[in-house]
Design an enzyme around this catalytic site. Structure first.
Site, PDB file in Angstrom:
ATOM      1  N   ARG A 107      63.659  30.477 -22.934  1.00  0.00           N
ATOM      2  CA  ARG A 107      64.994  30.912 -23.375  1.00  0.00           C
ATOM      3  C   ARG A 107      65.387  32.245 -22.780  1.00  0.00           C
ATOM      4  O   ARG A 107      66.586  32.519 -22.606  1.00  0.00           O
ATOM      5  CB  ARG A 107      65.024  30.938 -24.910  1.00  0.00           C
ATOM      6  CG  ARG A 107      64.931  29.536 -25.493  1.00  0.00           C
ATOM      7  CD  ARG A 107      64.852  29.568 -26.984  1.00  0.00           C
ATOM      8  NE  ARG A 107      63.498  29.366 -27.473  1.00  0.00           N
ATOM      9  CZ  ARG A 107      63.051  29.828 -28.626  1.00  0.00           C
ATOM     10  NH1 ARG A 107      63.829  30.533 -29.395  1.00  0.00           N
ATOM     11  NH2 ARG A 107      61.825  29.575 -29.017  1.00  0.00           N
ATOM     12  N   GLU A 144      54.527  33.856 -33.097  1.00  0.00           N
ATOM     13  CA  GLU A 144      54.684  33.546 -34.522  1.00  0.00           C
ATOM     14  C   GLU A 144      54.050  32.207 -34.880  1.00  0.00           C
ATOM     15  O   GLU A 144      53.477  32.061 -35.952  1.00  0.00           O
ATOM     16  CB  GLU A 144      56.168  33.549 -34.936  1.00  0.00           C
ATOM     17  CG  GLU A 144      56.337  33.516 -36.451  1.00  0.00           C
ATOM     18  CD  GLU A 144      57.770  33.347 -36.907  1.00  0.00           C
ATOM     19  OE1 GLU A 144      58.664  33.148 -36.076  1.00  0.00           O
ATOM     20  OE2 GLU A 144      57.991  33.394 -38.133  1.00  0.00           O
TER      21      GLU A 144
HETATM   22  O1  LIG Z   1      57.593  37.646 -30.698  1.00  0.00           O
HETATM   23  P1  LIG Z   1      56.845  36.355 -30.628  1.00  0.00           P
HETATM   24  O2  LIG Z   1      56.098  36.036 -31.883  1.00  0.00           O
HETATM   25  O3  LIG Z   1      55.956  36.312 -29.414  1.00  0.00           O
HETATM   26  O4  LIG Z   1      57.923  35.188 -30.485  1.00  0.00           O
HETATM   27  C1  LIG Z   1      59.017  35.240 -29.627  1.00  0.00           C
HETATM   28  C2  LIG Z   1      58.971  34.180 -28.569  1.00  0.00           C
HETATM   29  O5  LIG Z   1      58.956  32.878 -29.154  1.00  0.00           O
HETATM   30  C3  LIG Z   1      59.906  32.064 -28.485  1.00  0.00           C
HETATM   31  O6  LIG Z   1      59.382  31.485 -27.349  1.00  0.00           O
HETATM   32  P2  LIG Z   1      58.565  30.113 -27.242  1.00  0.00           P
HETATM   33  O7  LIG Z   1      57.161  30.450 -26.838  1.00  0.00           O
HETATM   34  O8  LIG Z   1      58.761  29.304 -28.473  1.00  0.00           O
HETATM   35  O9  LIG Z   1      59.154  29.444 -25.941  1.00  0.00           O
HETATM   36  P3  LIG Z   1      60.480  28.752 -25.416  1.00  0.00           P
HETATM   37  O10 LIG Z   1      61.428  29.870 -25.051  1.00  0.00           O
HETATM   38  O11 LIG Z   1      59.934  28.064 -24.221  1.00  0.00           O
HETATM   39  O12 LIG Z   1      61.032  27.850 -26.476  1.00  0.00           O
HETATM   40  C4  LIG Z   1      60.989  33.053 -28.109  1.00  0.00           C
HETATM   41  O13 LIG Z   1      61.819  32.543 -27.082  1.00  0.00           O
HETATM   42  C5  LIG Z   1      60.201  34.255 -27.680  1.00  0.00           C
HETATM   43  O14 LIG Z   1      59.814  34.192 -26.320  1.00  0.00           O
HETATM   44  N1  LIG Z   2      61.410  32.153 -36.018  1.00  0.00           N
HETATM   45  C1  LIG Z   2      61.682  32.008 -34.711  1.00  0.00           C
HETATM   46  N2  LIG Z   2      62.850  31.470 -34.293  1.00  0.00           N
HETATM   47  C2  LIG Z   2      63.113  31.324 -32.976  1.00  0.00           C
HETATM   48  N3  LIG Z   2      62.275  31.698 -32.014  1.00  0.00           N
HETATM   49  C3  LIG Z   2      61.118  32.246 -32.391  1.00  0.00           C
HETATM   50  N4  LIG Z   2      60.097  32.726 -31.671  1.00  0.00           N
HETATM   51  C4  LIG Z   2      59.145  33.141 -32.537  1.00  0.00           C
HETATM   52  N5  LIG Z   2      59.532  32.979 -33.792  1.00  0.00           N
HETATM   53  C5  LIG Z   2      60.773  32.421 -33.734  1.00  0.00           C
END
Ligand SMILES: O=P(O)(O)OC[C@H]1O[C@H](OP(=O)(O)OP(=O)(O)O)[C@H](O)[C@@H]1O
Ligand SMILES: Nc1ncnc2[nH]cnc12
Length: 178
Positions: free
Chosen positions: A66, A103
């Site tokens: 994202r 998370e």
């Molecule tokens: O602060 P954190 O606990 O590390 O979480 C934040 C991350 O989680 C999500 O990514 P995700 O790994 O779900 O990947 P995506 O963008 O490919 O959906 C979001 O886009 C951040 O990169």
């Molecule tokens: N609660 C949440 N919603 C969307 N993106 C996330 N990445 C980590 N935690 C998330």
């Protein structure tokens, strides 16, 4: 008389979706895809996320997946390039690699070793700051490459997960605290 312009908080409240128990039980998932899909929404978040860092960076790093949306649009808007920091196994040449927790799981991020010159000033962009595991990993990777992280921009900061504390010493700008 013109109506007051919508605040960024109101815009994000209007367009974001909250999905309970996704991707696993107990997680309240903040879905920004409707903000990306909205013409005013995308422009507003990109303009506002880079504003505090104007003139301070040479390149923008986007985190898969994202973060790519924001970083590519911001790089285009500011006439800079974009560095792609990817999930493991997607980059074809020699990489720096870093493991992290987020998370709802664990992961590994990679950065091409020669995509960025030492000393380059980098702005990291991502959609959500939760525990800070992902952004922290990206900052470590850029450090391995000898780059200088000048700031972190995110759309949503999930305050109670304490990501900002984990990123001590780095300037974090979030558009909305939730
Ligand atoms: O602060 P954190 O606990 O590390 O979480 C934040 C991350 O989680 C999500 O990514 P995700 O790994 O779900 O990947 P995506 O963008 O490919 O959906 C979001 O886009 C951040 O990169
Ligand atoms: N609660 C949440 N919603 C969307 N993106 C996330 N990445 C980590 N935690 C998330």
């Amino acid at each position: 008389m013109n109506p007051e312009p919508e605040t960024i908080n109101d815009l994000l409240d209007r367009l974001s979706e909250i999905v309970p128990d996704y991707p696993s039980a107990g997680i309240s998932f903040k879905d920004l895809t409707p903000v990306f899909a909205d013409p005013q929404g995308l422009r507003r978040i990109v303009d506002e996320i880079i504003a505090p860092f104007a003139g301070k960076f040479d390149v923008i790093a986007g985190l898969e997946a994202r973060g790519f949306v924001l970083a590519a649009a911001a790089a285009y808007a500011t006439g800079t390039g974009m560095i792609t920091i990817r999930k493991a196994g997607k980059l074809p040449r020699a990489v720096h690699r870093d493991d992290y927790t987020l998370e709802y799981g664990t992961g590994t991020l990679e950065l091409h070793r020669d995509d960025i010159a030492p000393g380059t000033r980098v702005l990291i962009l991502d959609d959500v700051l939760a525990t800070g595991g992902t952004v922290g990993s990206a900052a470590r990777l850029l450090g391995m490459a000898g780059a200088q992280v000048v700031g972190i921009g995110v759309v949503l900061e999930l305050q109670e997960l304490g990501g900002r504390e984990k990123l001590e010493g780095l300037e974090v700008h979030s558009l909305q605290l939730v």
